[in-house]
Design a protein around this motif. Structure first.
Motif, PDB file in Angstrom:
ATOM      1  N   TYR A 100       1.073  -1.258  -0.200  1.00 12.32           N
ATOM      2  CA  TYR A 100      -0.059  -0.043  -0.059  1.00 12.32           C
ATOM      3  C   TYR A 100       1.098   1.142  -0.008  1.00 12.32           C
ATOM      4  N   LYS A 101       2.093   1.330   0.768  1.00 11.31           N
ATOM      5  CA  LYS A 101       2.820   2.379   0.783  1.00 11.31           C
ATOM      6  C   LYS A 101       3.537   2.610  -0.311  1.00 11.31           C
TER       7      LYS A 101
ATOM      8  N   VAL B 234       0.978   4.214  -2.976  1.00  9.19           N
ATOM      9  CA  VAL B 234       0.343   5.567  -2.552  1.00  9.19           C
ATOM     10  C   VAL B 234       1.069   6.693  -3.553  1.00  9.19           C
TER      11      VAL B 234
ATOM     12  N   ASP C   4      -0.908   9.012  -6.068  1.00  4.36           N
ATOM     13  CA  ASP C   4      -0.880  10.522  -6.085  1.00  4.36           C
ATOM     14  C   ASP C   4      -0.320  11.029  -7.386  1.00  4.36           C
TER      15      ASP C   4
ATOM     16  N   HIS D  99      -9.185   8.331  -3.713  1.00  2.94           N
ATOM     17  CA  HIS D  99      -8.761   7.707  -2.591  1.00  2.94           C
ATOM     18  C   HIS D  99      -8.553   6.403  -2.912  1.00  2.94           C
TER      19      HIS D  99
END
Length: 188
Positions: free
Chosen positions: A75-76, A79, A83, A121
């Motif tokens: 997930y990290k 992101v 973005d 999101h």
């Protein structure tokens, strides 16, 4: 001698829960993680053979912890990619659409998940494993951004009915199409 009877009983209960958790995980459910481990560890800690309490590690709950850590790392990593896609596309971010819901249908596992629509999101879906985000362009048209494993982020627009089927996803080596549908919520 009585402690071995208690040990056998606790271990049998623990083994039952572990077998049920493995069966549930094969069916795509979570089971009762760590319950079997607690019974087995307690059973063997009551005997002189305390090292056998390490058998509690066969509980699938311990595998779930490693999967949760892996999900967090993935997930990290994803992101910043999302973005960048949000900013490059000029999409509006972080809007809650209280009057709309997002339905995700996965025929491979016969599941439909309904959640509130929150645009811009990034979210994770596990079967098939994918990261996705629903965004809206300047005209209010919805677009799905998604990524599976080591692929690039792909963008697909929803049709006029606010429905979209992603057909290039894979689960356990087989095609696993996923249908996304944006619906108006009705409050009765």
């Amino acid at each position: 001698m009585e402690m071995y009877g208690v040990c056998a009983l606790l271990c049998a209960i623990g083994l039952f829960f572990i077998v049920m958790s493995y069966g549930a995980s094969r069916a795509g459910r979570s089971g009762v993680p760590f319950t079997g481990a607690v019974f087995i560890a307690a059973g063997f800690l009551l005997t002189p053979l305390k090292w056998l309490a390490l058998l509690a590690l066969i509980d699938p709950g311990f595998l779930m912890i490693t999967l949760m850590i892996k999900d967090n790392i993935d997930y990290k990593k994803a992101v910043p990619l999302f973005d960048k896609a949000f900013s490059d596309g000029g999409y509006r971010q972080g809007e809650t659409c209280k009057d709309k819901s997002l339905d995700i249908t996965v025929p491979v596992i016969n599941e439909t998940l309904s959640r509130a629509l929150f645009t811009g999101h990034m979210q994770i879906y596990h079967i098939p494993r994918m990261f996705f985000a629903v965004v809206a362009d300047d005209n209010g048209r919805y677009i799905l951004l998604y990524k599976q494993k080591d692929t690039e982020i792909k963008a697909l627009p929803f049709d006029e009915d606010n429905t979209l089927t992603v057909s290039d996803l894979v689960y356990k080596g087989k095609p696993a199409p996923v249908t996304f549908e944006i619906k108006n919520r009705s409050y009765s």
